[in-house]
Design a protein around this motif. Structure first.
Motif, PDB file in Angstrom:
ATOM      1  N   ASP A 110       0.834  -1.198   0.000  1.00  0.00           N
ATOM      2  CA  ASP A 110       0.000   0.000   0.000  1.00  0.00           C
ATOM      3  C   ASP A 110       0.876   1.258   0.000  1.00  0.00           C
ATOM      4  N   ALA A 111       0.258   2.416   0.065  1.00  0.00           N
ATOM      5  CA  ALA A 111       0.979   3.689   0.006  1.00  0.00           C
ATOM      6  C   ALA A 111       1.970   3.848   1.153  1.00  0.00           C
ATOM      7  N   ASN A 112       1.759   3.134   2.256  1.00  0.00           N
ATOM      8  CA  ASN A 112       2.672   3.188   3.397  1.00  0.00           C
ATOM      9  C   ASN A 112       3.729   2.097   3.354  1.00  0.00           C
TER      10      ASN A 112
END
Length: 181
Positions: free
Chosen positions: A96-98
């Motif tokens: 994911d974006a993290n």
């Protein structure tokens, strides 16, 4: 380690398969660079599969027959008739974006312990999360909310290996799983 040395490599597939409709899927939120993999499990044998940088292990005789077993919250601990024929499973992975690991299984399959009390396990590679003792693998429900299933079932508590960078836990069903850190 030993599990990876004995694992078969899942084959990349061109696109995610449609979900069965019995469970919520992360696939609608997967980034365009998500990769899908397919592998065929003989449910009467112990097998492990490398799925991208992750791993899934199946002890023999733990897969419920999806044709006649229940599926959904509240049914995870129900006994079931076991599958005896091969099943092809599709899993889609991404970060994911993290930078957290994600895996989504398109098959709505439930698992029940075999005569030795074993269950399948998922191993998600996320080296930074494996260093944090509060990180865990969550299940995301049909409502789209992610939960730590170990709160209700201690058998499903996430374990971490900071040396290999894996978080791993037992599973009672296939759905979407993500690393929470």
């Amino acid at each position: 380690g030993v599990v990876q040395q004995q694992a078969a490599v899942a084959q990349p597939s061109s696109a995610p398969a449609a979900t069965s409709g019995k469970h919520w899927s992360f696939l609608s939120t997967a980034p365009s660079n998500a990769q899908s993999y397919s592998f065929t499990v003989n449910p009467t044998q112990t097998q492990s599969f490398i799925v991208g940088t992750h791993l899934v292990s199946f002890p023999a005789n733990t897969i419920c027959n999806p044709a006649n077993s229940s599926y959904g919250v509240g049914t995870w601990l129900n006994t079931c008739s076991k599958l005896t024929t091969n099943i092809t499973i599709t899993a889609t992975t991404w970060t994911d974006a993290n930078g957290r690991a994600q895996i989504d299984f398109t098959n709505a399959i439930r698992f029940y312990p075999n005569s030795s009390g074993q269950l399948p396990a998922v191993y998600l590679r996320d080296p930074s999360a494996a260093l944090a003792n509060y990180s865990r693998i969550d299940y995301c429900s049909a409502a789209g909310s992610c939960v730590d299933e170990a709160n209700a079932d201690a058998t499903l508590k996430t374990q971490r290996d900071p040396v290999t960078g894996y978080l791993f836990r037992l599973v009672r069903h296939f759905s979407g799983y993500n690393v929470w850190a």
